[in-house]
Design an enzyme around this catalytic site. Structure first.
Site, PDB file in Angstrom:
ATOM      1  CG  ASN A 244      -2.320   0.709   0.584  1.00 55.26           C
ATOM      2  OD1 ASN A 244      -2.383   1.929   0.540  1.00 55.26           O
ATOM      3  ND2 ASN A 244      -3.291  -0.062   0.113  1.00 55.26           N
ATOM      4  NE  ARG A 245      -2.739   4.788  -3.252  1.00 55.69           N
ATOM      5  CZ  ARG A 245      -3.535   3.720  -3.413  1.00 55.69           C
ATOM      6  NH1 ARG A 245      -3.882   2.980  -2.362  1.00 55.69           N
ATOM      7  NH2 ARG A 245      -3.982   3.402  -4.609  1.00 55.69           N
TER       8      ARG A 245
ATOM      9  CG  HIS B 174       0.927  -2.224  -3.911  1.00 57.57           C
ATOM     10  ND1 HIS B 174       0.520  -2.315  -2.606  1.00 57.57           N
ATOM     11  CD2 HIS B 174      -0.218  -2.326  -4.648  1.00 57.57           C
ATOM     12  CE1 HIS B 174      -0.796  -2.462  -2.546  1.00 57.57           C
ATOM     13  NE2 HIS B 174      -1.270  -2.465  -3.775  1.00 57.57           N
TER      14      HIS B 174
ATOM     15  CG  HIS C 253      -2.555  -6.964  -4.559  1.00 54.26           C
ATOM     16  ND1 HIS C 253      -3.723  -6.938  -5.274  1.00 54.26           N
ATOM     17  CD2 HIS C 253      -2.355  -5.703  -4.128  1.00 54.26           C
ATOM     18  CE1 HIS C 253      -4.185  -5.704  -5.292  1.00 54.26           C
ATOM     19  NE2 HIS C 253      -3.379  -4.932  -4.613  1.00 54.26           N
TER      20      HIS C 253
ATOM     21  CE1 TYR D 106      -5.662  -7.683  -7.891  1.00 55.26           C
ATOM     22  CE2 TYR D 106      -7.848  -6.850  -8.389  1.00 55.26           C
ATOM     23  CZ  TYR D 106      -6.489  -6.644  -8.244  1.00 55.26           C
ATOM     24  OH  TYR D 106      -5.972  -5.399  -8.478  1.00 55.26           O
TER      25      TYR D 106
ATOM     26  CG  ASP E 104      -8.460   0.892  -2.716  1.00 55.46           C
ATOM     27  OD1 ASP E 104      -7.775   0.176  -1.963  1.00 55.46           O
ATOM     28  OD2 ASP E 104      -8.013   1.438  -3.745  1.00 55.46           O
TER      29      ASP E 104
ATOM     30  CD  GLN F  16      -6.197  -0.924   1.489  1.00 56.80           C
ATOM     31  OE1 GLN F  16      -5.747  -0.632   2.605  1.00 56.80           O
ATOM     32  NE2 GLN F  16      -6.657  -0.018   0.668  1.00 56.80           N
TER      33      GLN F  16
ATOM     34  CD  GLU G 266      -4.374  -5.407  -1.013  1.00 57.88           C
ATOM     35  OE1 GLU G 266      -3.310  -4.793  -0.996  1.00 57.88           O
ATOM     36  OE2 GLU G 266      -5.395  -4.969  -1.561  1.00 57.88           O
TER      37      GLU G 266
HETATM   38  C1  GLA Z   1      -4.323  -1.834  -3.587  1.00 57.24           C
HETATM   39  C2  GLA Z   1      -4.623  -0.398  -3.518  1.00 57.24           C
HETATM   40  C3  GLA Z   1      -5.544  -0.003  -4.608  1.00 57.24           C
HETATM   41  C4  GLA Z   1      -5.001  -0.408  -5.946  1.00 57.24           C
HETATM   42  C5  GLA Z   1      -4.703  -1.872  -5.942  1.00 57.24           C
HETATM   43  C6  GLA Z   1      -4.049  -2.308  -7.223  1.00 57.24           C
HETATM   44  O1  GLA Z   1      -5.276  -2.616  -3.080  1.00 57.24           O
HETATM   45  O2  GLA Z   1      -5.135   0.008  -2.267  1.00 57.24           O
HETATM   46  O3  GLA Z   1      -5.787   1.364  -4.575  1.00 57.24           O
HETATM   47  O4  GLA Z   1      -3.828   0.322  -6.209  1.00 57.24           O
HETATM   48  O5  GLA Z   1      -3.881  -2.195  -4.880  1.00 57.24           O
HETATM   49  O6  GLA Z   1      -4.775  -1.943  -8.327  1.00 57.24           O
END
Ligand code: GLA
Length: 355
Positions: free
Chosen positions: A84-85, A110, A181, A183, A253, A292, A320
């Protein structure tokens, strides 16, 4: 049983000779495939309530799909050094400021431009049902301090648990936040949206974000908001409600603050997901303090999956397990700092069943 398959045979160049695909299989018939490119889970095949098998993980048929992915969805990968950020890609440790690669507007996401999802890991078959991936992230890589030696071991148990054991050590103080990550679509990859999936998150609060998806630093109760998943509800039930946080995320998100987290180092049930038409059920356990929940808001219908079906918007969700986003700049969040001599050690389990 573990076997090395030629599933990545589309990779012909010498540079990528080391890329392999590993298959874990248990007696219940669950099959998990993982490649050492990004330590990426490429496939999870599980039974529904009638015993019918389907692949419930989004991904590609060959490694070039992962390398060339448009819109960087991070399908199945381990993300790091920081999942994440991190705001503006900056943080300080002991008065020294570090500047990371920025790859998400002004922010770092990431692990940066070439995060752990885009490198080739060393792989070692541990036993019949476990494979270990290791990677040495060099001092200065993507701007981070310290040589970070990391490993992730994936184990598929006879109880249908996919267990991820993460380990890391460093030679300089550095933030570390590893996650996976994958899905999921419990109907099967490419089988439409996940909006009917019923989700429970064991959390009474989230860490709301600004428009760039950076936490404001507040921890806000979910009660009375679309973010309340304390009792299972369909992901789509409240996703269209007028809510500034949903607008910022284009849906969910966000990071949920788990009720027990890693206070005593024990595994906590973080989330459950039930898909009513197939009966597939998934439980997530973790030692991490946060999760997340991202529901594929950036999937734009321009990617085709393994069976050739289009991944529609919200065609998969990620859970996540993690420390909270931007922790290096948030003194009130649990610390993500790893110092020399310490060990980063954390586990997460995805458990599959049906009912
Ligand atoms: C994470 C982020 C999202 C996005 C995805 C990848 O979950 O929080 O904002 O960037 O990864 O698309």
């Amino acid at each position: 049983m573990v076997g090395i398959l030629a599933g990545c045979a589309s990779v012909k160049t010498a540079d990528f000779d080391d890329i392999q695909l590993y298959t874990l299989k248990n007696k219940a018939g669950t099959t998990v495939k993982i490649t050492n490119y990004g330590a990426t889970v490429t496939s999870i095949i599980t039974a529904d309530r009638d015993g019918k098998l389907a692949d419930i993980a989004l991904g590609y048929n060959d490694v070039s799909g992962y390398m060339n992915a448009v819109d960087k969805p991070y399908f199945g990968a381990v993300v790091g050094r920081y999942g994440n950020r991190i705001a503006k890609g900056k943080f300080s440790i002991d008065g020294e400021e570090y500047e990371l690669a920025t790859n998400n507007g002004a922010n770092h996401l990431h692990g940066g431009v070439i995060g752990f999802d885009k490198v080739v890991w060393d792989a070692a078959v541990v036993d019949e049902n476990a494979v270990k991936f290791s990677y040495l992230a060099k001092d200065g890589e993507e701007g981070y301090p310290g040589n970070l030696q990391i490993s992730v071991t994936y184990t598929l148990t006879e109880d249908n648990e996919l267990k991820l054991d993460y380990l890391a050590t460093t030679d300089k103080k550095t933030p570390v936040n590893l996650t996976n990550h994958t899905y999921f679509n419990l109907k099967g990859e490419g089988e439409g949206t996940i909006l009917d999936h019923e989700l429970m998150i064991n959390a009474k609060a989230t860490t709301p974000v600004d428009i760039g998806l950076i936490p404001t630093g507040k921890i806000v109760p979910v009660v009375g908001t679309p973010f309340d998943f304390t009792t299972a509800k369909a992901i789509g039930r409240d996703i269209g409600k007028k809510d500034q946080q949903l607008e910022y995320g284009l849906g969910y998100d966000h990071n949920w603050v788990l009720d027990k987290g890693d206070k005593d180092g024990k595994m906590t049930l973080a989330a459950t997901v039930y898909e009513p038409t197939t009966g597939r059920f998934m439980e997530v356990f973790t030692q991490e303090p946060g999760i997340q929940f991202y529901c594929g808001n950036f999937l734009a219908g321009n990617l085709k999956g393994k069976a050739g079906k289009t991944y529609v918007n919200r065609g998969g969700f990620c859970l996540e397990t993690q420390h909270y986003p931007d922790s290096p700049n948030q003194p009130d969040f649990p610390s993500t700092l790893l110092a020399p001599g310490e060990e980063y050690k954390t586990s997460t389990i995805y458990k599959f069943s049906s009912k």
